[in-house]
Design a protein around this motif. Structure first.
Motif, PDB file in Angstrom:
ATOM      1  N   UNK A 128       0.836  -1.204   0.000  1.00  0.00           N
ATOM      2  CA  UNK A 128       0.000   0.000   0.000  1.00  0.00           C
ATOM      3  C   UNK A 128       0.868   1.250   0.000  1.00  0.00           C
ATOM      4  N   UNK A 129       1.895   1.271   0.842  1.00  0.00           N
ATOM      5  CA  UNK A 129       2.785   2.421   0.933  1.00  0.00           C
ATOM      6  C   UNK A 129       3.929   2.253  -0.068  1.00  0.00           C
ATOM      7  N   UNK A 130       3.963   3.084  -1.089  1.00  0.00           N
ATOM      8  CA  UNK A 130       5.016   2.992  -2.094  1.00  0.00           C
ATOM      9  C   UNK A 130       6.380   3.332  -1.503  1.00  0.00           C
ATOM     10  N   UNK A 131       6.409   4.265  -0.550  1.00  0.00           N
ATOM     11  CA  UNK A 131       7.670   4.626   0.089  1.00  0.00           C
ATOM     12  C   UNK A 131       8.240   3.448   0.870  1.00  0.00           C
ATOM     13  N   UNK A 132       7.367   2.768   1.608  1.00  0.00           N
ATOM     14  CA  UNK A 132       7.807   1.590   2.358  1.00  0.00           C
ATOM     15  C   UNK A 132       8.293   0.503   1.403  1.00  0.00           C
ATOM     16  N   UNK A 133       7.586   0.342   0.288  1.00  0.00           N
ATOM     17  CA  UNK A 133       7.996  -0.654  -0.690  1.00  0.00           C
ATOM     18  C   UNK A 133       9.366  -0.368  -1.262  1.00  0.00           C
ATOM     19  N   UNK A 134       9.664   0.899  -1.535  1.00  0.00           N
ATOM     20  CA  UNK A 134      10.977   1.270  -2.057  1.00  0.00           C
ATOM     21  C   UNK A 134      12.074   1.028  -1.032  1.00  0.00           C
ATOM     22  N   UNK A 135      11.753   1.316   0.257  1.00  0.00           N
ATOM     23  CA  UNK A 135      12.738   1.077   1.316  1.00  0.00           C
ATOM     24  C   UNK A 135      13.048  -0.410   1.433  1.00  0.00           C
ATOM     25  N   UNK A 136      12.005  -1.236   1.423  1.00  0.00           N
ATOM     26  CA  UNK A 136      12.201  -2.684   1.518  1.00  0.00           C
ATOM     27  C   UNK A 136      12.974  -3.202   0.309  1.00  0.00           C
ATOM     28  N   UNK A 137      12.652  -2.700  -0.861  1.00  0.00           N
ATOM     29  CA  UNK A 137      13.350  -3.122  -2.070  1.00  0.00           C
ATOM     30  C   UNK A 137      14.831  -2.762  -2.004  1.00  0.00           C
ATOM     31  N   UNK A 138      15.141  -1.579  -1.505  1.00  0.00           N
ATOM     32  CA  UNK A 138      16.535  -1.154  -1.390  1.00  0.00           C
ATOM     33  C   UNK A 138      17.279  -1.990  -0.354  1.00  0.00           C
ATOM     34  N   UNK A 139      16.632  -2.247   0.783  1.00  0.00           N
ATOM     35  CA  UNK A 139      17.269  -3.016   1.864  1.00  0.00           C
ATOM     36  C   UNK A 139      17.552  -4.446   1.408  1.00  0.00           C
ATOM     37  N   UNK A 140      16.612  -5.049   0.683  1.00  0.00           N
ATOM     38  CA  UNK A 140      16.816  -6.425   0.222  1.00  0.00           C
ATOM     39  C   UNK A 140      17.790  -6.490  -0.954  1.00  0.00           C
ATOM     40  N   UNK A 141      17.973  -5.388  -1.648  1.00  0.00           N
ATOM     41  CA  UNK A 141      18.873  -5.344  -2.808  1.00  0.00           C
ATOM     42  C   UNK A 141      20.327  -5.164  -2.393  1.00  0.00           C
ATOM     43  N   UNK A 142      20.565  -4.454  -1.284  1.00  0.00           N
ATOM     44  CA  UNK A 142      21.919  -4.092  -0.866  1.00  0.00           C
ATOM     45  C   UNK A 142      22.834  -5.279  -0.554  1.00  0.00           C
ATOM     46  N   UNK A 143      22.362  -6.370   0.081  1.00  0.00           N
ATOM     47  CA  UNK A 143      23.286  -7.480   0.388  1.00  0.00           C
ATOM     48  C   UNK A 143      23.964  -8.087  -0.833  1.00  0.00           C
ATOM     49  N   UNK A 144      23.395  -7.891  -2.008  1.00  0.00           N
ATOM     50  CA  UNK A 144      24.002  -8.446  -3.216  1.00  0.00           C
ATOM     51  C   UNK A 144      25.405  -7.884  -3.454  1.00  0.00           C
ATOM     52  N   UNK A 145      25.662  -6.662  -2.988  1.00  0.00           N
ATOM     53  CA  UNK A 145      26.943  -6.005  -3.224  1.00  0.00           C
ATOM     54  C   UNK A 145      27.985  -6.366  -2.173  1.00  0.00           C
ATOM     55  N   UNK A 146      27.611  -7.196  -1.207  1.00  0.00           N
ATOM     56  CA  UNK A 146      28.579  -7.688  -0.226  1.00  0.00           C
ATOM     57  C   UNK A 146      29.359  -8.833  -0.868  1.00  0.00           C
ATOM     58  N   UNK A 147      30.677  -8.781  -0.793  1.00  0.00           N
ATOM     59  CA  UNK A 147      31.490  -9.845  -1.384  1.00  0.00           C
ATOM     60  C   UNK A 147      31.298 -11.150  -0.613  1.00  0.00           C
ATOM     61  N   UNK A 148      31.596 -12.256  -1.280  1.00  0.00           N
ATOM     62  CA  UNK A 148      31.428 -13.574  -0.664  1.00  0.00           C
ATOM     63  C   UNK A 148      32.336 -13.707   0.562  1.00  0.00           C
TER      64      UNK A 148
END
Length: 315
Positions: free
Chosen positions: A116-136
């Motif tokens: 429902x909240x687009x702002x909350x959705x963007x925050x969740x999307x960013x938070x879940x996207x960030x771990x990808x840039x952590x090296x193995x």
């Protein structure tokens, strides 16, 4: 493009020559050239080294000068007592990772699509996207800290609850779970991007019609969203299945130790040890070629089955 008339009077386009076609579209092929060169240089040229799998390779003699021995190294690998265990570990870990991790990006994309909240959705999307840039290496280091037996946060919580500390990072029973679920945490947000794009392409009038008919969110997901993104899901599944035997080397090797080697020794780590550490180049090349051949067969099979069942395939 020039046109000509048939006897019936219908106008049909005249076939362009290859030279005229290239002259009119040369800029597009120039844009494509770097990608073609990259694939040719780093994907096809190294395939020349496959000959090592059928030779007793000697660095001094080179590939052309080394002795041809046929299937000697393949037979040697399959006759070792570790072959069955290593292949089993690879298949189990790959299948577990594929089956468990594949649905999560789809579920995340569907959930955020109805947020429902687009702002909350963007925050969740960013938070879940960030771990990808952590090296193995950093990820495995974080796991060693968080799940340490003596000072790890997880074991401190278990001790506070009256439970005994557990050796997560050195236990055979927990290795596969640690490997797969840490991979889900790291790659779920990045993998969901393509499903966000697929959901964004759905015709909004379908949702409007469904709302007028009184369809719930679950019904809209089942009858609009999933059928619309199913071709994308199938293509991604085929591509993932094509890499079924190619478990990530770095993460498995960094998580590996003497206590969990019974389940953590997979084809890629074994190839590294016998090829680069023990300098058995031909033997390791034979194992890697076997791994690639199995992936190729799986890809062809899954693609053919998908084409017959759903009419969606890579080719």
């Amino acid at each position: 493009m020039k046109k000509r008339k048939e006897a019936s009077g219908a106008v049909i386009p005249k076939q362009q020559s290859f030279g005229a076609y290239m002259k009119g579209h040369y800029d597009l092929y120039l844009l494509l050239l770097p990608a073609v060169l990259y694939v040719a240089i780093f994907m096809y040229v190294p395939m020349y080294g496959v000959l090592m799998a059928f030779q007793d390779y000697s660095p001094a003699r080179g590939i052309l000068g080394s002795t041809f021995v046929g299937l000697k190294h393949f037979e040697k690998f399959f006759s070792t007592y570790m072959a069955k265990q290593i292949i089993t570990n690879t298949v189990v870990l790959s299948a577990y990772s594929l089956i468990v991790s594949f649905p999560f990006p789809v579920i995340l994309a569907l959930m955020l699509n109805y947020c429902v909240s687009k702002r909350f959705g963007k925050v969740v999307q960013t938070v879940t996207y960030m771990p990808y840039f952590i090296s193995v290496m950093v990820l495995v280091g974080m796991m060693n800290i968080f799940f340490s037996t003596n000072y790890g946060v997880v074991n401190m919580v278990l001790k506070a609850l009256g439970m005994e500390a557990y050796t997560f990072m050195s236990s055979e029973a927990s290795f596969r779970h640690m490997y797969v679920w840490s991979g889900i945490w790291q790659g779920m947000g990045y993998s969901s991007v393509i499903y966000f794009a697929a959901l964004a392409g759905i015709d909004p009038t379908l949702y409007e019609a469904a709302e007028l008919d009184g369809a719930s969110k679950l019904q809209r997901i089942l009858y609009i969203d999933l059928p619309s993104i199913m071709p994308t899901v199938i293509i991604m599944l085929i591509m993932s299945a094509g890499n079924l035997m190619s478990v990530g080397f770095e993460k498995a090797y960094l998580m590996q130790n003497d206590r969990n080697s019974g389940v953590s020794e997979i084809l890629s780590t074994y190839v590294y040890k016998v090829g680069l550490i023990d300098a058995r180049y031909s033997f390791s090349a034979a194992i890697n070629l076997f791994n690639s051949a199995i992936n190729f067969v799986i890809l062809i099979t899954i693609n053919k089955i998908s084409g017959k069942l759903s009419e969606t395939s890579l080719w």
